[in-house]
Design a protein around this motif. Structure first.
Motif, PDB file in Angstrom:
ATOM      1  N   UNK A 334      92.141  -6.528  48.250  1.00 38.44           N
ATOM      2  CA  UNK A 334      92.209  -6.121  49.652  1.00 38.44           C
ATOM      3  C   UNK A 334      91.221  -4.996  49.930  1.00 38.44           C
ATOM      4  N   UNK A 335      90.889  -4.872  51.186  1.00 43.77           N
ATOM      5  CA  UNK A 335      89.969  -3.822  51.607  1.00 43.77           C
ATOM      6  C   UNK A 335      90.653  -2.466  51.474  1.00 43.77           C
ATOM      7  N   UNK A 336      89.844  -1.430  51.288  1.00 45.67           N
ATOM      8  CA  UNK A 336      90.388  -0.076  51.135  1.00 45.67           C
ATOM      9  C   UNK A 336      91.055   0.374  52.435  1.00 45.67           C
ATOM     10  N   UNK A 337      92.125   1.116  52.295  1.00 43.03           N
ATOM     11  CA  UNK A 337      92.872   1.527  53.481  1.00 43.03           C
ATOM     12  C   UNK A 337      92.047   2.445  54.378  1.00 43.03           C
ATOM     13  N   UNK A 338      91.156   3.241  53.777  1.00 39.97           N
ATOM     14  CA  UNK A 338      90.331   4.114  54.617  1.00 39.97           C
ATOM     15  C   UNK A 338      89.480   3.281  55.583  1.00 39.97           C
ATOM     16  N   UNK A 339      88.985   2.172  55.071  1.00 42.69           N
ATOM     17  CA  UNK A 339      88.127   1.313  55.891  1.00 42.69           C
ATOM     18  C   UNK A 339      88.960   0.582  56.944  1.00 42.69           C
ATOM     19  N   UNK A 340      90.080   0.033  56.524  1.00 50.39           N
ATOM     20  CA  UNK A 340      90.949  -0.680  57.464  1.00 50.39           C
ATOM     21  C   UNK A 340      91.442   0.280  58.549  1.00 50.39           C
ATOM     22  N   UNK A 341      91.837   1.473  58.130  1.00 56.37           N
ATOM     23  CA  UNK A 341      92.356   2.446  59.099  1.00 56.37           C
ATOM     24  C   UNK A 341      91.293   2.838  60.122  1.00 56.37           C
ATOM     25  N   UNK A 342      90.064   2.992  59.647  1.00 53.37           N
ATOM     26  CA  UNK A 342      88.983   3.347  60.577  1.00 53.37           C
ATOM     27  C   UNK A 342      88.786   2.230  61.599  1.00 53.37           C
ATOM     28  N   UNK A 343      88.799   1.007  61.129  1.00 50.19           N
ATOM     29  CA  UNK A 343      88.616  -0.113  62.050  1.00 50.19           C
ATOM     30  C   UNK A 343      89.784  -0.215  63.024  1.00 50.19           C
ATOM     31  N   UNK A 344      90.965   0.035  62.506  1.00 49.73           N
ATOM     32  CA  UNK A 344      92.152  -0.077  63.349  1.00 49.73           C
ATOM     33  C   UNK A 344      92.165   1.001  64.423  1.00 49.73           C
ATOM     34  N   UNK A 370      85.002  -5.699  48.741  1.00 51.84           N
ATOM     35  CA  UNK A 370      86.060  -6.267  49.582  1.00 51.84           C
ATOM     36  C   UNK A 370      86.061  -5.617  50.965  1.00 51.84           C
ATOM     37  N   UNK A 371      85.875  -4.315  50.980  1.00 52.46           N
ATOM     38  CA  UNK A 371      85.920  -3.592  52.253  1.00 52.46           C
ATOM     39  C   UNK A 371      84.712  -3.922  53.120  1.00 52.46           C
ATOM     40  N   UNK A 372      83.556  -4.021  52.476  1.00 56.14           N
ATOM     41  CA  UNK A 372      82.343  -4.358  53.217  1.00 56.14           C
ATOM     42  C   UNK A 372      82.468  -5.761  53.811  1.00 56.14           C
ATOM     43  N   UNK A 373      83.103  -6.634  53.060  1.00 60.46           N
ATOM     44  CA  UNK A 373      83.236  -8.004  53.554  1.00 60.46           C
ATOM     45  C   UNK A 373      84.156  -8.089  54.773  1.00 60.46           C
ATOM     46  N   UNK A 374      85.086  -7.154  54.859  1.00 64.06           N
ATOM     47  CA  UNK A 374      85.912  -7.113  56.074  1.00 64.06           C
ATOM     48  C   UNK A 374      85.040  -6.813  57.302  1.00 64.06           C
ATOM     49  N   UNK A 375      83.955  -6.088  57.053  1.00 72.09           N
ATOM     50  CA  UNK A 375      83.022  -5.768  58.139  1.00 72.09           C
ATOM     51  C   UNK A 375      81.938  -6.827  58.290  1.00 72.09           C
ATOM     52  N   UNK A 376      82.033  -7.868  57.471  1.00 70.31           N
ATOM     53  CA  UNK A 376      81.005  -8.903  57.546  1.00 70.31           C
ATOM     54  C   UNK A 376      79.735  -8.533  56.799  1.00 70.31           C
ATOM     55  N   UNK A 377      79.853  -7.594  55.871  1.00 70.76           N
ATOM     56  CA  UNK A 377      78.704  -7.176  55.070  1.00 70.76           C
ATOM     57  C   UNK A 377      78.931  -7.558  53.606  1.00 70.76           C
ATOM     58  N   UNK A 378      77.854  -7.552  52.845  1.00 69.89           N
ATOM     59  CA  UNK A 378      77.894  -7.884  51.416  1.00 69.89           C
ATOM     60  C   UNK A 378      78.534  -9.237  51.149  1.00 69.89           C
ATOM     61  N   UNK A 379      78.396 -10.118  52.102  1.00 70.70           N
ATOM     62  CA  UNK A 379      78.888 -11.470  51.919  1.00 70.70           C
ATOM     63  C   UNK A 379      77.929 -12.216  50.992  1.00 70.70           C
ATOM     64  N   UNK A 380      78.490 -13.061  50.132  1.00 67.48           N
ATOM     65  CA  UNK A 380      77.646 -13.776  49.174  1.00 67.48           C
ATOM     66  C   UNK A 380      76.584 -14.631  49.865  1.00 67.48           C
ATOM     67  N   UNK A 381      76.945 -15.178  51.007  1.00 71.98           N
ATOM     68  CA  UNK A 381      76.026 -16.105  51.666  1.00 71.98           C
ATOM     69  C   UNK A 381      74.906 -15.406  52.428  1.00 71.98           C
TER      70      UNK A 381
END
Length: 454
Positions: A334-344, A370-381
């Motif tokens: 799961x994404x880090x809570x700091x990142x999720x909290x900032x987005x929320x 994982x956290x970057x991918x929640x933002x649509x970054x560091x995706x494999x594709x």
RNA sequence: GGCGAGUUGGCGGAGUGGUGACGCAGCGGAUUGCAAAUCCGUGUACACGAGUUCGAUUCUCGUACUCGCCUCCA
């Protein structure tokens, strides 16, 4: 708990979905007559990020995201007339471009992407309903919305009808009862696209599209309506007037979100000024879609954002570093809570990126990924741009190692320095340490410059 | 003219009523034959003037400047 700034109430509010198992978001999409410019892309990235957060929070299967294509519009007609091509040909091609270009920015496709021309019947029905309820009238082949019949007209944008008329920049037409009345249906002639309606052969006005499509897809009430700040008036104001006059004051979107505008190198970008460029042009110039996305996310959506080359370069360096760090790493669960909290917190993407820096610094690379991918970054594709060609530099490595070893004895490093500067010139990264010499191809690696090296 | 937003260190950019994140750049150090990379350290930045408060960068009012929308535009 997600908090969002609601333009309608001018406050940051706790986001409470109408139905947690079906969270619904509608975002105004493009009029498809040309390539999307980089300003068009900001709401796409902003609301894509919100879409990802909602999916993360409520489950991917419990979020519906609609973004329309306006494929009936005078600009499209003009382009068809200009090029001699069919409207369908133009809109199909432009939609294809749009999906490609936005996809390159890491934007997920919405769950539904309705085309206006597929909802003409719903628009006609809604206009008829508005006329029946006394909120609209027919005149000279037009159907018009009567702004005086809807007392909350202007509430979203904070304007009164009187103020707007005082501003006097409205089109005065003989068939309008009030200068602020806006078109729901207008007559078509000749080769203009048109459909039969109770008001004659014609086509819908721009605003009714979104009201009718949102209603058809989501019902009378849904959660979030998004778009650029420039749409707040008149487009969104008119949508609200139409939908709420038709379905009741508590209908339509609960939360209205608007992203601020984008500038380029400190200047306003606009079609009329001609200083804008398309996403495709940026991609073709070598800016990776992921880099563009990062630049967008580094400024809060509610503030004007300046696109600059300097920012893109910094973003590229950061992403290159993170990509190297997370290469081959399995993202954490799961994404880090700091990142999720900032987005929320009202989609604080800049704060979320700070969170990513923190993860990188502390060495939590799985969490970073994982956290970057929640933002649509560091995706494999999306990472091909950062891939370094696997070049065999072992011969040169041996060569410089030997030269260095003897230089260590003789204290004459001139030959080593000569080789090193030639390698650097060719874009090779040179690392010398006690353990030896390691060569690797850098981002600007140019094999042709190694030809003469012996 | 109407409506609205913004003004945080060299640059970018979060945030908060009680010793001002983060990134880039810079500087110092470790390391290095020299570098690069990396690591450690480092900056008395909250436009201005009043007010409220025990205390304001954060709230209120005013001033200045910048910007946006009101017209196709996201």
């Amino acid at each position: 708990m997600i908090k969002l700034y609601n333009t309608k109430t001018r406050r940051k509010e706790d986001f409470v979905p109408i139905d947690e198992t079906d969270v619904r978001m509608y975002v105004c999409g493009p009029t498809v007559y040309d390539r999307a410019h980089i300003g068009n892309a900001r709401p796409v990235v902003v609301f894509d990020t919100l879409y990802r957060l909602l999916r993360h929070t409520y489950g991917a299967d419990h979020v519906s995201y609609a973004r329309n294509f306006t494929d009936v519009d005078d600009k499209i007609n003009a382009k068809a007339a200009e090029t001699g091509r069919s409207i369908r040909d133009i809109t199909d091609e432009t939609i294809g471009w749009y999906l490609d270009d936005m996809g390159a920015l890491g934007a997920l496709e919405p769950t539904v992407a309705p085309r206006a021309t597929e909802y003409i019947a719903e628009m006609i029905a809604m206009i008829s309903e508005l006329i029946e309820k006394g909120h609209a009238y027919a005149a000279e082949g037009h159907a018009l919305f009567d702004v005086n019949s809807y007392e909350k007209y202007g509430a979203l944008s904070g304007r009164s009808v009187d103020d707007m008329i005082a501003g006097a920049r409205v089109e005065i037409a003989p068939y309008k009862q009030n200068p602020m009345d806006f078109v729901l249906w207008k007559p078509s002639t000749g080769d203009q696209p048109g459909w039969d309606s109770p008001w004659g052969y014609g086509r819908p006005g721009w605003h009714i599209e979104c009201s009718a499509m949102a209603r058809a897809l989501f019902g009378d009430r849904f959660d979030i309506h998004g778009g650029g700040l420039d749409l707040q008036f008149p487009h969104h104001e008119n949508e609200i007037a139409q939908s709420c006059a038709c379905c009741g004051d508590d209908s339509f979107a609960n939360v209205w979100m608007h992203n601020e505008m984008l500038q380029v190198e400190g200047k306003k970008m606009s079609k009329s000024l001609g200083n804008f460029f398309s996403v495709r042009e940026l991609l073709d110039q070598g800016y990776a879609g992921e880099v563009i996305r990062f630049v967008y996310l580094s400024t809060h959506y509610s503030k004007p954002m300046d696109w600059t080359d300097k920012k893109a370069k910094e973003a590229e360096a950061t992403l290159r570093k993170w990509r190297a760090l997370t290469d081959g790493i399995e993202p954490s669960a799961s994404a880090a809570s700091t990142v999720v909290d900032a987005l929320a917190d009202d989609l604080n993407t800049a704060g979320a990126i700070a969170g990513l820096h923190e993860l990188a610094k502390t060495g939590d690379v799985a969490g970073l990924k994982a956290s970057a991918q929640l933002l649509g970054l560091l995706d494999e594709t999306m990472g091909d741009w950062a891939k370094i060609d696997d070049v065999d530099l072992s011969t040169l490595e041996t060569l410089i190692s030997i030269a260095r070893s003897s230089a260590m004895e003789s204290k004459d490093f001139s030959e080593v320095d000569r080789l090193k500067s030639a390698l650097l010139e060719a874009g090779v990264e040179v690392q010398m340490s006690k353990e030896g010499v390691v060569l690797s191809a850098g981002p600007n690696f140019d094999p042709s410059k190694l030809e003469g090296l012996k």
